[in-house]
Design a protein around this motif. Structure first.
Motif, PDB file in Angstrom:
ATOM      1  N   LEU A  38       0.775  -1.308   0.072  1.00  0.00           N
ATOM      2  CA  LEU A  38       0.208   0.109  -0.077  1.00  0.00           C
ATOM      3  C   LEU A  38       0.687   1.205   0.100  1.00  0.00           C
ATOM      4  O   LEU A  38       1.107   2.164  -0.685  1.00  0.00           O
ATOM      5  N   ALA A  39       1.969   0.943   0.888  1.00  0.00           N
ATOM      6  CA  ALA A  39       2.860   2.472   1.159  1.00  0.00           C
ATOM      7  C   ALA A  39       3.424   2.647  -0.375  1.00  0.00           C
ATOM      8  O   ALA A  39       3.521   3.747  -0.705  1.00  0.00           O
ATOM      9  N   GLY A  40       3.922   1.625  -0.612  1.00  0.00           N
ATOM     10  CA  GLY A  40       4.874   1.589  -1.468  1.00  0.00           C
ATOM     11  C   GLY A  40       4.021   2.558  -3.148  1.00  0.00           C
ATOM     12  O   GLY A  40       3.958   3.087  -4.557  1.00  0.00           O
ATOM     13  N   GLY A  41       2.976   1.877  -3.482  1.00  0.00           N
ATOM     14  CA  GLY A  41       0.849   2.153  -4.556  1.00  0.00           C
ATOM     15  C   GLY A  41       1.548   3.063  -4.310  1.00  0.00           C
ATOM     16  O   GLY A  41       1.091   4.698  -5.296  1.00  0.00           O
ATOM     17  N   LEU A  42       0.563   4.240  -2.982  1.00  0.00           N
ATOM     18  CA  LEU A  42       0.668   5.473  -2.541  1.00  0.00           C
ATOM     19  C   LEU A  42       1.297   6.446  -3.194  1.00  0.00           C
ATOM     20  O   LEU A  42       1.350   7.495  -3.725  1.00  0.00           O
ATOM     21  N   GLY A  47       3.841  10.048  -7.014  1.00  0.00           N
ATOM     22  CA  GLY A  47       4.883  10.612  -7.653  1.00  0.00           C
ATOM     23  C   GLY A  47       4.372  10.994  -9.108  1.00  0.00           C
ATOM     24  O   GLY A  47       5.145  11.573  -9.934  1.00  0.00           O
ATOM     25  N   VAL A  48       4.274   9.957  -9.865  1.00  0.00           N
ATOM     26  CA  VAL A  48       3.234  10.029 -10.547  1.00  0.00           C
ATOM     27  C   VAL A  48       2.192  11.381 -11.316  1.00  0.00           C
ATOM     28  O   VAL A  48       3.350  12.243 -12.489  1.00  0.00           O
ATOM     29  N   TRP A  49       1.823  11.241 -10.670  1.00  0.00           N
ATOM     30  CA  TRP A  49       1.347  12.490 -10.892  1.00  0.00           C
ATOM     31  C   TRP A  49       1.417  13.846 -10.585  1.00  0.00           C
ATOM     32  O   TRP A  49       1.196  14.732 -11.253  1.00  0.00           O
ATOM     33  N   LEU A  50       2.796  13.737  -9.433  1.00  0.00           N
ATOM     34  CA  LEU A  50       3.595  15.547  -9.388  1.00  0.00           C
ATOM     35  C   LEU A  50       4.262  15.082 -10.852  1.00  0.00           C
ATOM     36  O   LEU A  50       4.566  16.817 -11.031  1.00  0.00           O
ATOM     37  N   VAL A  51       5.074  14.708 -11.005  1.00  0.00           N
ATOM     38  CA  VAL A  51       6.184  14.928 -12.387  1.00  0.00           C
ATOM     39  C   VAL A  51       5.358  15.139 -13.616  1.00  0.00           C
ATOM     40  O   VAL A  51       5.655  15.872 -13.837  1.00  0.00           O
ATOM     41  N   ALA A  84      10.769   6.206  -6.981  1.00  0.00           N
ATOM     42  CA  ALA A  84      11.479   5.069  -6.597  1.00  0.00           C
ATOM     43  C   ALA A  84      12.104   4.694  -5.536  1.00  0.00           C
ATOM     44  O   ALA A  84      12.229   3.452  -4.746  1.00  0.00           O
ATOM     45  N   VAL A  85      11.717   5.493  -4.233  1.00  0.00           N
ATOM     46  CA  VAL A  85      11.588   5.106  -2.697  1.00  0.00           C
ATOM     47  C   VAL A  85      10.012   3.968  -3.211  1.00  0.00           C
ATOM     48  O   VAL A  85       9.851   3.255  -2.856  1.00  0.00           O
ATOM     49  N   GLY A  86       8.761   4.123  -3.448  1.00  0.00           N
ATOM     50  CA  GLY A  86       7.843   3.671  -3.263  1.00  0.00           C
ATOM     51  C   GLY A  86       8.289   1.961  -4.304  1.00  0.00           C
ATOM     52  O   GLY A  86       7.089   1.271  -4.138  1.00  0.00           O
ATOM     53  N   ALA A  87       8.617   2.745  -5.564  1.00  0.00           N
ATOM     54  CA  ALA A  87       9.521   0.973  -6.336  1.00  0.00           C
ATOM     55  C   ALA A  87      10.113  -0.022  -5.642  1.00  0.00           C
ATOM     56  O   ALA A  87      10.043  -0.581  -5.489  1.00  0.00           O
ATOM     57  N   ALA A  90       7.805  -1.358  -2.944  1.00  0.00           N
ATOM     58  CA  ALA A  90       6.564  -2.620  -3.881  1.00  0.00           C
ATOM     59  C   ALA A  90       7.621  -3.682  -4.153  1.00  0.00           C
ATOM     60  O   ALA A  90       6.518  -4.741  -3.933  1.00  0.00           O
ATOM     61  N   VAL A  91       8.832  -3.677  -4.386  1.00  0.00           N
ATOM     62  CA  VAL A  91       9.853  -4.628  -4.260  1.00  0.00           C
ATOM     63  C   VAL A  91       9.860  -5.871  -3.215  1.00  0.00           C
ATOM     64  O   VAL A  91       9.795  -6.647  -3.709  1.00  0.00           O
ATOM     65  N   ILE A  92      10.529  -5.027  -2.159  1.00  0.00           N
ATOM     66  CA  ILE A  92      11.072  -5.669  -1.066  1.00  0.00           C
ATOM     67  C   ILE A  92       9.293  -6.490   0.122  1.00  0.00           C
ATOM     68  O   ILE A  92       7.702  -6.128  -0.088  1.00  0.00           O
TER      69      ILE A  92
END
Length: 92
Positions: A38-42, A47-51, A84-87, A90-92
């Motif tokens: 959930l945190a990674g997705g948020l 981040g996509v929205w902001l960029v 980057a942090v969210g990805a 999500a991987v961990i």
């Protein structure tokens, strides 16, 4: 202070449409990453929205002030860091 770009027409409908498309794309990315974390997705979705919003405003704002340009640059950098942090989360 930067000189405004004159003679460039402002198409507010195009700006609004692109901003809404960026919001929709950020939500889709969030929904794709959210089952993993959930945190990674948020973070990735925001981040996509902001960029995206920073890039739309940079390209379609007819006469940005120096402060707006700075905020757009900072917004892009923070958005990339959030992705980057969210990805990573999500991987961990």
């Amino acid at each position: 202070m930067a000189k405004p770009r004159e003679g460039r027409p402002v198409d507010e409908r195009k700006r609004l449409t692109l901003r809404l498309a960026v919001v929709a794309f950020g939500y889709i990315v969030y929904r794709l990453v959210e089952p993993a974390n959930l945190a990674g997705g948020l973070l990735v979705g925001l981040g996509v929205w902001l960029v995206g919003v920073s890039r739309v405003e940079r390209n379609l704002n007819p006469a940005p002030t120096e402060r707006q340009r700075t905020l757009q640059t900072v917004g892009t950098g923070v958005g990339i860091a959030m992705i980057a942090v969210g990805a990573g989360l999500a991987v961990i």
